[in-house]
Design a protein around this motif. Sequence first.
Motif, PDB file in Angstrom:
ATOM      1  N   LEU A 107       0.850  -1.123  -0.242  1.00 41.73           N
ATOM      2  CA  LEU A 107       0.003  -0.156   0.043  1.00 41.73           C
ATOM      3  C   LEU A 107       0.903   1.407  -0.132  1.00 41.73           C
ATOM      4  CD1 LEU A 107      -2.758   1.479   0.353  1.00 41.73           C
ATOM      5  CD2 LEU A 107      -2.671   1.077   2.833  1.00 41.73           C
ATOM      6  N   ARG A 108       2.001   1.307   0.908  1.00 49.82           N
ATOM      7  CA  ARG A 108       2.822   2.429   0.751  1.00 49.82           C
ATOM      8  C   ARG A 108       3.361   2.719  -0.555  1.00 49.82           C
ATOM      9  NH1 ARG A 108       7.834   3.953   1.626  1.00 49.82           N
ATOM     10  NH2 ARG A 108       8.629   1.798   1.554  1.00 49.82           N
ATOM     11  N   LEU A 109       3.639   1.504  -1.068  1.00 51.44           N
ATOM     12  CA  LEU A 109       4.487   1.920  -2.581  1.00 51.44           C
ATOM     13  C   LEU A 109       3.722   2.103  -3.596  1.00 51.44           C
ATOM     14  CD1 LEU A 109       7.094  -1.076  -2.076  1.00 51.44           C
ATOM     15  CD2 LEU A 109       7.570   1.296  -2.277  1.00 51.44           C
ATOM     16  N   GLY A 110       2.259   2.016  -3.463  1.00 51.25           N
ATOM     17  CA  GLY A 110       1.112   2.635  -4.381  1.00 51.25           C
ATOM     18  C   GLY A 110       0.531   1.540  -4.722  1.00 51.25           C
ATOM     19  N   ALA A 111       0.653   0.305  -4.530  1.00 49.53           N
ATOM     20  CA  ALA A 111       0.171  -0.976  -5.084  1.00 49.53           C
ATOM     21  C   ALA A 111      -1.609  -0.869  -5.326  1.00 49.53           C
ATOM     22  CB  ALA A 111       0.387  -2.275  -4.661  1.00 49.53           C
ATOM     23  N   VAL A 112      -2.235  -1.018  -6.233  1.00 47.88           N
ATOM     24  CA  VAL A 112      -3.555  -0.977  -6.424  1.00 47.88           C
ATOM     25  C   VAL A 112      -4.571  -1.840  -5.880  1.00 47.88           C
ATOM     26  CG1 VAL A 112      -3.400   0.767  -8.394  1.00 47.88           C
ATOM     27  CG2 VAL A 112      -3.961  -1.648  -8.696  1.00 47.88           C
ATOM     28  N   ASP A 113      -3.895  -3.120  -5.575  1.00 49.52           N
ATOM     29  CA  ASP A 113      -4.652  -4.131  -4.967  1.00 49.52           C
ATOM     30  C   ASP A 113      -3.480  -5.295  -4.586  1.00 49.52           C
ATOM     31  OD1 ASP A 113      -6.565  -5.888  -4.155  1.00 49.52           O
ATOM     32  OD2 ASP A 113      -7.816  -5.727  -6.309  1.00 49.52           O
ATOM     33  N   PHE A 114      -4.082  -6.194  -3.738  1.00 51.15           N
ATOM     34  CA  PHE A 114      -3.108  -7.148  -2.893  1.00 51.15           C
ATOM     35  C   PHE A 114      -4.016  -8.587  -2.808  1.00 51.15           C
ATOM     36  CE2 PHE A 114      -1.666  -9.432   0.866  1.00 51.15           C
ATOM     37  CZ  PHE A 114      -0.157  -9.357   0.798  1.00 51.15           C
ATOM     38  N   LEU A 115      -3.741  -9.499  -3.291  1.00 55.98           N
ATOM     39  CA  LEU A 115      -4.730 -10.687  -3.349  1.00 55.98           C
ATOM     40  C   LEU A 115      -4.035 -11.578  -3.059  1.00 55.98           C
ATOM     41  CD1 LEU A 115      -6.245 -10.364  -6.862  1.00 55.98           C
ATOM     42  CD2 LEU A 115      -7.127  -9.677  -4.912  1.00 55.98           C
ATOM     43  N   LEU A 116      -4.646 -12.725  -2.153  1.00 59.06           N
ATOM     44  CA  LEU A 116      -3.969 -13.812  -1.551  1.00 59.06           C
ATOM     45  C   LEU A 116      -4.140 -14.974  -2.389  1.00 59.06           C
ATOM     46  CD1 LEU A 116      -5.035 -13.450   2.186  1.00 59.06           C
ATOM     47  CD2 LEU A 116      -2.705 -13.216   1.241  1.00 59.06           C
ATOM     48  N   LYS A 117      -3.027 -15.822  -2.608  1.00 64.55           N
ATOM     49  CA  LYS A 117      -2.965 -16.948  -3.098  1.00 64.55           C
ATOM     50  C   LYS A 117      -3.777 -18.125  -2.371  1.00 64.55           C
ATOM     51  CE  LYS A 117       1.206 -16.176  -5.726  1.00 64.55           C
ATOM     52  NZ  LYS A 117       2.634 -16.918  -6.108  1.00 64.55           N
ATOM     53  N   PRO A 118      -4.504 -19.049  -2.961  1.00 62.12           N
ATOM     54  CA  PRO A 118      -4.726 -19.035  -4.359  1.00 62.12           C
ATOM     55  C   PRO A 118      -6.039 -17.891  -4.646  1.00 62.12           C
ATOM     56  CG  PRO A 118      -5.820 -20.832  -3.375  1.00 62.12           C
ATOM     57  CD  PRO A 118      -4.958 -20.122  -2.371  1.00 62.12           C
ATOM     58  N   SER A 119      -6.034 -17.219  -5.567  1.00 59.34           N
ATOM     59  CA  SER A 119      -7.182 -16.368  -6.108  1.00 59.34           C
ATOM     60  C   SER A 119      -7.874 -16.901  -7.107  1.00 59.34           C
ATOM     61  CB  SER A 119      -6.675 -14.762  -6.218  1.00 59.34           C
ATOM     62  OG  SER A 119      -6.199 -14.465  -4.996  1.00 59.34           O
ATOM     63  N   HIS A 168       4.082   9.865   5.011  1.00 59.62           N
ATOM     64  CA  HIS A 168       3.749   9.161   3.745  1.00 59.62           C
ATOM     65  C   HIS A 168       4.278   7.571   3.868  1.00 59.62           C
ATOM     66  CE1 HIS A 168       1.914  11.902   0.789  1.00 59.62           C
ATOM     67  NE2 HIS A 168       2.172  12.802   1.784  1.00 59.62           N
ATOM     68  N   ALA A 169       5.595   7.646   4.452  1.00 60.60           N
ATOM     69  CA  ALA A 169       6.006   6.350   4.679  1.00 60.60           C
ATOM     70  C   ALA A 169       5.518   5.444   5.832  1.00 60.60           C
ATOM     71  CB  ALA A 169       7.555   6.646   5.100  1.00 60.60           C
ATOM     72  N   HIS A 170       5.070   6.108   6.792  1.00 58.97           N
ATOM     73  CA  HIS A 170       4.371   5.443   7.945  1.00 58.97           C
ATOM     74  C   HIS A 170       2.949   5.331   8.341  1.00 58.97           C
ATOM     75  CE1 HIS A 170       8.688   4.529   9.223  1.00 58.97           C
ATOM     76  NE2 HIS A 170       8.862   5.688   8.822  1.00 58.97           N
ATOM     77  N   PHE A 171       2.227   6.039   7.327  1.00 60.07           N
ATOM     78  CA  PHE A 171       0.848   5.929   7.544  1.00 60.07           C
ATOM     79  C   PHE A 171      -0.123   5.069   8.150  1.00 60.07           C
ATOM     80  CE2 PHE A 171       0.744   5.305   3.260  1.00 60.07           C
ATOM     81  CZ  PHE A 171      -0.539   4.683   2.910  1.00 60.07           C
ATOM     82  N   ALA A 172       0.551   3.894   7.550  1.00 65.24           N
ATOM     83  CA  ALA A 172      -0.218   2.469   7.918  1.00 65.24           C
ATOM     84  C   ALA A 172       0.101   2.143   9.039  1.00 65.24           C
ATOM     85  CB  ALA A 172       0.223   1.644   6.679  1.00 65.24           C
ATOM     86  N   GLU A 173       0.994   2.654  10.118  1.00 68.08           N
ATOM     87  CA  GLU A 173       1.561   2.352  11.277  1.00 68.08           C
ATOM     88  C   GLU A 173       0.771   3.240  12.326  1.00 68.08           C
ATOM     89  OE1 GLU A 173       5.624   2.502  11.314  1.00 68.08           O
ATOM     90  OE2 GLU A 173       5.753   1.726   9.521  1.00 68.08           O
ATOM     91  N   GLU A 174       1.093   2.858  13.788  1.00 71.02           N
ATOM     92  CA  GLU A 174       0.288   3.812  14.764  1.00 71.02           C
ATOM     93  C   GLU A 174       1.340   4.717  15.098  1.00 71.02           C
ATOM     94  OE1 GLU A 174      -2.365   5.447  17.352  1.00 71.02           O
ATOM     95  OE2 GLU A 174      -2.647   3.347  16.127  1.00 71.02           O
ATOM     96  N   ILE A 175       1.191   6.125  14.398  1.00 67.58           N
ATOM     97  CA  ILE A 175       2.197   7.083  14.808  1.00 67.58           C
ATOM     98  C   ILE A 175       1.546   8.164  15.347  1.00 67.58           C
ATOM     99  CG2 ILE A 175       3.728   6.505  12.752  1.00 67.58           C
ATOM    100  CD1 ILE A 175       2.491   8.590  11.009  1.00 67.58           C
TER     101      ILE A 175
END
Length: 261
Positions: A107-119, A168-175
């Motif tokens: 997410l931090r790197l800008g990916a548009v989706d994250f799917l778990l295998k097997p999808s 921007h680098a840590h927004f997904a963490e508790e900061i």
Amino acid sequence: MTNVECRAVIIDDEAWIREGLSEHIDWKKLGIVLVKVFHDGADAFAYLKEEPVDIILSDIRMPNMTGLEMLAKLRDSASESAANDFSRIKTIFLSGYNDFKFAQEALRLGAVDFLLKPSDLVDIENALLKAKHLWTSNGAIQFKQLCSTEPTEEPGSYLIKRALNYIHAHFAEEIHLTDIAKELSVTPNHLSRLFRQDIDQSFSDYLSQMRMNKACSLLVESNMKIYQIGDMLAYTNPRCFREWFQKNTGMSPVEYRKKHT
């Protein structure tokens, strides 16, 4: 832009997955051209540095270079290349590891989706369609209008620039503001005044808006479950995430997803 060819690559170290994705996804129906398949991130990175690609469908854990390392290197290389705008590449990650740390980094790197295998192929094709939609001019404009709350002018203070980079680098963490103040070697009160002075927002408001942008993005672009999105944005309690989202948008995450997809 709609007549421009949308080009995609697959990156996975398992041959049967590469073959399955290549052969069983209906690329023609999606309006996407599969131009290359790679077995690791290092080979893919060398290719992407030289050839234009619009969508990446990649595994995360691979030998030589992981998918996350590859995307980070592309982002770092964006300012070095005039021929290839790496920031416009839309990336979808596939992973066999149900680890939210991977999802947070993606997410931090800008990916548009994250799917778990097997999808399911349907889920992968839907993710590809969303990536293609964001790739087009109209899709990008619609999405920007949908959820754009970041300041339009670059702040003048060097300290604030560093603070925003940290967020921007840590927004997904508790900061907290104290964390950033410590990182910048200033007092929390001084940093708080700089936020008000330079961007006319408090630290907490800016962080909340950034998380809201990402929440909107994931709800519209990904197939992730609501609680997974909340967890990725440091809202480990699903009810707290729902209440926060409802307070800021006037609708629940489920309602927002239905309205905008």
